[in-house]
Design a protein around this motif. Structure first.
Motif, PDB file in Angstrom:
ATOM      1  N   THR A 155       0.834  -1.201   0.000  1.00  0.00           N
ATOM      2  CA  THR A 155       0.000   0.000   0.000  1.00  0.00           C
ATOM      3  C   THR A 155       0.871   1.254   0.000  1.00  0.00           C
ATOM      4  N   ILE A 156       1.892   1.257   0.853  1.00  0.00           N
ATOM      5  CA  ILE A 156       2.803   2.408   0.935  1.00  0.00           C
ATOM      6  C   ILE A 156       3.529   2.606  -0.394  1.00  0.00           C
ATOM      7  N   GLU A 157       4.037   1.529  -0.941  1.00  0.00           N
ATOM      8  CA  GLU A 157       4.763   1.591  -2.209  1.00  0.00           C
ATOM      9  C   GLU A 157       3.865   2.144  -3.318  1.00  0.00           C
ATOM     10  N   ALA A 158       2.615   1.682  -3.358  1.00  0.00           N
ATOM     11  CA  ALA A 158       1.680   2.134  -4.391  1.00  0.00           C
ATOM     12  C   ALA A 158       1.347   3.617  -4.214  1.00  0.00           C
ATOM     13  N   ARG A 191      12.976   0.671   3.361  1.00  0.00           N
ATOM     14  CA  ARG A 191      12.423   0.408   2.032  1.00  0.00           C
ATOM     15  C   ARG A 191      12.032   1.707   1.320  1.00  0.00           C
ATOM     16  N   MET A 192      11.429   2.646   2.084  1.00  0.00           N
ATOM     17  CA  MET A 192      11.004   3.907   1.472  1.00  0.00           C
ATOM     18  C   MET A 192      12.167   4.686   0.905  1.00  0.00           C
ATOM     19  N   LYS A 193      13.255   4.764   1.665  1.00  0.00           N
ATOM     20  CA  LYS A 193      14.397   5.566   1.229  1.00  0.00           C
ATOM     21  C   LYS A 193      15.043   4.975  -0.022  1.00  0.00           C
ATOM     22  N   ASN A 194      14.852   3.682  -0.237  1.00  0.00           N
ATOM     23  CA  ASN A 194      15.381   3.054  -1.449  1.00  0.00           C
ATOM     24  C   ASN A 194      14.494   3.329  -2.653  1.00  0.00           C
ATOM     25  N   SER A 198      13.001  11.414  -0.827  1.00  0.00           N
ATOM     26  CA  SER A 198      12.410  12.723  -0.559  1.00  0.00           C
ATOM     27  C   SER A 198      11.038  12.617   0.115  1.00  0.00           C
ATOM     28  N   VAL A 199      10.467  11.423   0.149  1.00  0.00           N
ATOM     29  CA  VAL A 199       9.160  11.219   0.782  1.00  0.00           C
ATOM     30  C   VAL A 199       9.347  11.124   2.298  1.00  0.00           C
TER      31      VAL A 199
END
Length: 522
Positions: A155-158, A191-194, A198-199
């Motif tokens: 969900t976060i990735e999408a 995972r987000m930083k990869n 900037s998010v």
């Protein structure tokens, strides 16, 4: 290098969901202005789709709060909600759309009643639609701490790929524990930083099990870039992470967290008091940072240590959060050191040991009877001690006011009060009419006392199962600008109110006397 933590305050949205805490537009604007002074980064101003009144309040805040925080408001993953948020905040200098959608099995199966794939698609479309309206979009994965991790991550990735600039991970029902929540944030952050560094990664913790502050700080330690809080920890059910606790925690242990905020901590008490007064939600006395007893000390051991070195029992200075000073409350548990410090306010020269021991014995008897002993009580103990011997070489020349008698009449037409005070060997009487009985009482006192006092805060609360009332006041002497506090306990709420006010005024007289006689003091 320390990270800057973005602070979103949701007092005007999540905080206002407390039953009985509804605010009008002008009250919301007052709080928003103070939040700007506090230097929060983002104000969540409301839930515009919920009512026309809330929509207008958000719009007023978006128009007025300039050169300061970003303004956001909440929307479900529904086009009408997103439109309402956009229309209400579009005039803000830094508008942000905030979308929330559940991700746990409980929310998906019982509340939303759709498949996981359908829910994810709803979220993606909502973010894409919001992104067409404004560049900054926050996506909140409601009830994230009870969700399946891989589904949460998908969900976060999408949402990031759809254009979300902030991902918020809420502990919606206070289910998380710090170690577990910290690990969750660490994994998501990695995972987000990869994907897109900037998010911002944000957290929003509820306090159902008393762990909201601890969970928020654990998240900061593990990479969270943004925190969502409320003043005094107010909010749905048991409330939210308290802004003052999280901010002070980060500031006190900045080396440990490797982080800082832009919050002006000296404005914390002012902001807390404003929110409490406007919402009618009293702050518990032992509340960390903003409670009335947060910097009050009654234990003799603690008082002795504080008088020797404040750092022994104060890791946070009251003035750092906008509290005037620590308070030493004299009780039967107070030791000799604390009592000697209180007595010294009234002396021009050191007190002989024999006199001190006699005074201390008198103090213990009084403390057993009154529970709490105030400055004017100590003054009269000293005065009586030397008066009995017809000498007063050590006592200060500063007289204090003592309540002799009072009468208050409450009615719809002319609430009035008459009062008799003793000042040294003189008696003074005064009367006044006010907006209510307490206002009349305080005006009657002001008519006698030659001080330009402005009442800032007044509280009366029940203690001892309702048999006794505790009065508390905060007042400002206008020509000085200093804030002074007073409190008193009595079975009569009117008398407790009068004594509290006089205690604050007497403190002003003592401070003035000490300044004038600084050279003469030991």
């Amino acid at each position: 290098m320390q990270r800057k933590i973005t602070v979103l305050d949701t007092t005007l949205r999540d905080g206002e969901q407390v039953p009985g805490a509804k605010l009008n537009i002008q009250e919301k604007l007052r709080i928003a202005r103070q939040l700007k002074t506090l230097q929060v980064d983002i104000i969540e101003a409301g839930f515009p789709i919920s009512s026309q009144g809330d929509f207008e309040a958000v719009r007023h805040i978006a128009r007025e709060i300039v050169d300061g925080p970003a303004i956001t408001a909440l929307a479900r993953a529904v086009k009408a909600d997103i439109d309402a948020v956009y229309e209400s905040i579009k005039e803000a200098q830094q508008p942000l759309i905030h979308i929330v959608l559940g991700v746990s099995n409980s929310h998906i199966e019982n509340k939303l009643r759709k498949s996981k794939e359908e829910i994810m698609e709803l979220g993606i479309e909502a973010v894409k639609y919001a992104k067409k309206l404004l560049p900054d979009v926050q996506y909140s994965t409601e009830d994230a701490t009870r969700a399946d991790f891989e589904y949460l991550w998908k969900t976060i990735e999408a949402a990031i790929k759809a254009g979300a600039t902030i991902i918020n991970v809420p502990d919606t029902v206070g289910y998380a524990v710090p170690e577990e929540f910290g690990e969750l944030i660490r994994k998501i952050n990695y995972r987000m930083k990869n994907i897109n560094d900037s998010v911002l990664l944000s957290v929003h913790c509820h306090n159902d099990t008393g762990l909201a502050t601890a969970n928020t700080l654990a998240a900061v330690k593990n990479g969270a870039d943004k925190i969502e809080c409320t003043l005094n920890g107010i909010g749905e059910r048991a409330g939210n992470a308290a802004l003052e606790e999280v901010v002070v925690g980060i500031k006190l242990r900045s080396g440990y967290y490797g982080a800082y905020t832009n919050i002006v901590t000296k404005e914390i008490k002012n902001t807390s008091t404003l929110v409490s007064n406007l919402m009618g939600l009293e702050v518990q006395v032992n509340k960390a940072v903003t409670g009335d007893n947060a910097f009050a000390h009654s234990s003799g051991i603690h008082q002795d240590g504080l008088l020797k070195d404040r750092s022994t029992y104060e890791i946070l200075r009251p003035e750092d959060v906008g509290v005037e000073s620590m308070e030493l409350i004299l009780t039967a548990r107070s030791g000799r050191h604390a009592f000697k410090s209180a007595v010294s306010q009234f002396l021009r020269e050191p007190l002989p040991e024999t006199d001190f021991e006699q005074l201390f014995a008198s103090f213990l008897k009084l403390a057993d009877r009154k529970k709490e002993v105030y400055n004017h009580d100590v003054y009269h103990l000293v005065e009586a001690h030397f008066a009995a011997r017809k000498e007063s070489p050590c006592v200060s020349s500063q007289n204090l006011y003592e309540l002799v008698n009072l009468q208050v009449i409450s009615n719809d037409l002319f609430p009035s009060a008459s009062i008799k005070l003793k000042y040294g060997n003189q008696f003074h009487m005064g009367s006044a009419v006010g907006d209510g009985p307490i206002d009349a009482l305080y005006q009657a006192i002001n008519n006698i006392v030659a001080l330009d006092a402005e009442l800032l805060e007044y509280k009366i609360s029940s203690i001892s199962k309702g048999n006794e009332a505790l009065g508390r006041v905060h007042l400002k002497i206008n020509h000085q600008g200093m804030i002074h506090s007073g409190k008193a306990v009595d079975t009569d709420i009117i008398k407790a109110s009068a004594e509290a006010y006089l205690n604050a005024l007497n403190q002003v007289l003592l401070e003035n006397w000490k300044k004038e006689n600084k050279a003469a003091l030991p």
